[in-house]
Design an enzyme around this catalytic site. Structure first.
Site, PDB file in Angstrom:
ATOM      1  N   ASP A 190       1.554  -0.944   0.041  1.00  0.00           N
ATOM      2  CA  ASP A 190      -0.046  -0.079   0.165  1.00  0.00           C
ATOM      3  C   ASP A 190       0.868   0.900   0.443  1.00  0.00           C
ATOM      4  O   ASP A 190       2.243   1.325   0.091  1.00  0.00           O
ATOM      5  CB  ASP A 190      -1.114  -0.103   1.214  1.00  0.00           C
ATOM      6  CG  ASP A 190      -0.247  -0.078   2.529  1.00  0.00           C
ATOM      7  OD1 ASP A 190       0.440  -0.721   3.165  1.00  0.00           O
ATOM      8  OD2 ASP A 190      -0.531   0.636   3.505  1.00  0.00           O
ATOM      9  N   GLU A 222      -0.501  -1.403   5.945  1.00  0.00           N
ATOM     10  CA  GLU A 222       0.608  -1.053   6.444  1.00  0.00           C
ATOM     11  C   GLU A 222       0.771   0.533   7.203  1.00  0.00           C
ATOM     12  O   GLU A 222       1.125   0.916   8.241  1.00  0.00           O
ATOM     13  CB  GLU A 222       2.458  -1.365   5.526  1.00  0.00           C
ATOM     14  CG  GLU A 222       3.662  -1.162   6.730  1.00  0.00           C
ATOM     15  CD  GLU A 222       4.334   0.789   6.978  1.00  0.00           C
ATOM     16  OE1 GLU A 222       5.425   0.274   8.074  1.00  0.00           O
ATOM     17  OE2 GLU A 222       3.416   1.299   5.703  1.00  0.00           O
TER      18      GLU A 222
END
Length: 378
Positions: free
Chosen positions: A79, A140
């Site tokens: 991400d 994350e």
């Protein structure tokens, strides 16, 4: 030597996929195919269902090639932060940037490319290595949610590297633990022009508390911050409610606890100072405190096998790494808490979480070559 054109092509493709937290479906499908092409068996866990993301974490397993040893985990996250929509990587003078106005996503796609290139180099050169487990987490940037919800039953590794920090020739062996704090102050509203004495200001209570707090750099191991304040209704109303959010970080869990207790005590003291009698009744602001553990402390000893391995690999390619502590948390904190001794490795990315984010192709080449040496020696 790493294959520069291949790194450029791979990073261009990856960075062109917008993958903000919770919206990693497209990049997860792409990475699944690419790791399979590199000879890996790819498993997707159910973390996405648990946290409401488009995809779960990926675990790509690569069997040993000519060497019998324990597995090594390599970790990255898929991400990126916002703004991400329409991201367009641009290469100029060997440096990738974003055409803007978006981040580039080198955090953490540079790390992904470096792992892919290293696996390809090992395969092409027929370099013996032990088994490798590549973990690519989701969300994350949203609080390490992928790592916190990873299916650890699928991993055999007890050691690993997380490619997720700025800089080059750098290994992080210590990182702090952190708590998130939320304070809600409930005072009493009143008309600010007609009857201010009948109100008890939640904002003034908060101001008194913050003024009494030790914030910022507490000592060499500890920091604290109040980051957001929301409250009040209108400029002519004594504010009844205000909500403050902050954090504490420390390399020492005992210091973390003491700092949080200090901040709570400041709010309670301010509430006492703001107490007053209204219509014959003592009115005291109500303080509601919530402390949530964000991530545990990370401490890999300098004499550990992983630090020795990383130093030896860097020296072998002529770029000995600096091994030091850091002030931020990452997936590596979570992996270490699950018994996987993990260091954080610099990927060359710079100015992360800004529209000025960049990464040099040469730095990605160097990290890929470093990973080849690590896997060869592991």
């Amino acid at each position: 030597m790493a294959n520069q054109p291949r790194i450029i092509d791979e990073f261009t493709r990856l960075a062109s996929i917008a993958s903000p937290s919770f919206h990693e479906g497209e990049i997860a499908r792409y990475l699944t195919r690419r790791f399979q092409e590199l000879g890996g068996e790819v498993f997707t866990d159910d973390a996405g269902t648990r946290i409401g993301a488009e995809s779960g974490n990926l675990i790509a397993t690569f069997p040993a090639e000519g060497r019998d040893s324990g597995p090594l985990m390599l970790s990255v996250h898929m991400d990126m932060v916002e703004p991400a929509a329409g991201v367009q990587p641009v290469l100029s003078d060997g440096v990738f940037t974003s055409a803007g106005p978006t981040v580039l996503g080198a955090d953490d796609k540079a790390g992904i490319v470096e792992i892919m290139e290293a696996l390809q180099l090992l395969r092409e050169r027929r370099i013996p290595r032990g088994p490798v487990e590549v973990v690519v987490t989701v969300c994350e940037e949203a609080g390490l949610l992928g790592a916190k919800n990873l299916d650890y039953s699928r991993l055999r590794s007890r050691r690993g590297l997380a490619l997720d920090t700025t800089g080059i020739d750098l290994a992080i062996h210590r990182a702090p633990c952190a708590d998130k704090l939320r304070f809600e102050i409930i005072g009493r509203d009143s008309h600010a022009g007609i009857a201010p004495e009948r109100g008890v200001s939640a904002i003034e209570t908060a101001a008194r508390a913050i003024a009494a707090m030790h914030l910022g750099r507490i000592d060499e191991e500890t920091t604290a911050n109040i980051g957001t304040i929301h409250g009040g209704q209108a400029i002519n109303i004594v504010p009844r409610c205000v909500v403050l959010e902050g954090e504490v970080r420390s390399h020492d869990p005992a210091k973390l606890k003491r700092q949080g207790e200090h901040m709570i005590a400041c709010f309670e003291q301010a509430a006492g100072e703001m107490s007053r009698e209204i219509d014959g009744v003592m009115v005291r602001p109500e303080i509601r405190c919530e402390v949530v553990s964000d991530y545990p402390v990370m401490h890999v000893p300098l004499e550990s096998d992983m630090v020795t391995l990383v130093r030896a690999a860097g020296e072998a390619i002529g770029h000995p790494p600096t091994v030091r502590a850091a002030g931020g948390g990452s997936d590596a904190n979570i992996f270490n808490s699950h018994g996987i001794e993990t260091l954080i490795i610099g990927t060359g990315m710079t100015h992360v979480h800004t529209e000025q984010e960049s990464v040099r192709v040469k730095d990605m080449e160097r990290v890929a070559e470093f990973l080849v040496e690590v896997m060869r020696r592991a």
